[in-house]
Design a protein around this motif. Structure first.
Motif: not given
Length: 199
Positions: A41, A44, A95, A98-103, A105-106, A109
């Motif tokens: 993080k 990133r 892009d 952004k994909t790494q950030n979504e992963e 985030s999962l 969570e």
């Protein structure tokens, strides 16, 4: 309740010990992954900052050179094409970030949900107890399972429910498919509080 041979109990105890070791290793891996996630993080965010500065610098240089070379149209076209190529590379990198950030985030969570389950009172349906911690029964796809030490046994439970009624309905479904000894128990902080009424 069926009679259990002493040799079977010893085997179960060995299996639970092995599974407990595996569970401790998995917890160590989770801690390691948490550290990696924090590190990723930070990396990133630093990369996003550098990319933003690079983009602003590129736009500033482009606007400055466009103002100086208005009379030389051939050179201006070359600069614009060069800037478009670098903008495409920046867009591609953004892009990917952004994909790494979504992963990430999962994963975050998942850990937040796990922390919530450890702090709140939940209900789960216990389907089996072992003398040994037999963690090999669990698939990695089953994230909704619990292994709890209830001296001297290790309990294997399915489902994490916020209400007793949800857990009781799930228990009925499990009994219908063959888990006759399944029962609902309440848990808090990863420890069993009590066995609940089956109705």
């Amino acid at each position: 309740m069926p009679f259990i041979e002493e040799s079977d109990l010893l085997e179960l105890h060995k299996d639970i010990d092995k599974a407990q070791i595996i569970n401790e290793r998995l917890l160590d891996q989770i801690k390691f992954k948490n550290k990696e996630l924090k590190k990723n993080k930070v990396q990133r965010n630093v990369l996003a900052g550098i990319t933003g500065l690079f983009l602003i610098g590129t736009l500033a240089i482009t606007s400055f050179t466009a103002g100086l070379s208005q009379t030389n149209y051939g050179a201006q076209d070359q600069y614009v094409l060069s800037d478009l190529d670098s903008l495409e590379a920046i867009k591609s990198r953004m892009d990917n970030l952004k994909t790494q950030n979504e992963e990430l985030s999962l994963v975050k969570e998942y850990y937040l949900a796990k922390e919530f389950l450890e702090k709140e009172k939940i209900y789960s349906v216990q389907v089996k107890s072992f003398v040994d911690n037999n963690i090999t029964l669990a698939s990695e796809a089953l994230t909704n399972t619990m292994f709890v030490k209830t001296n001297p046994f290790f309990s294997y439970s399915l489902g994490n429910f916020g209400t007793l009624q949800e857990a009781q309905r799930f228990r009925e479904q499990l009994v219908d498919i063959g888990f006759q000894d399944a029962f609902v128990a309440s848990y808090k902080d990863g420890k069993r509080l009590q066995i609940e009424d089956p109705n």
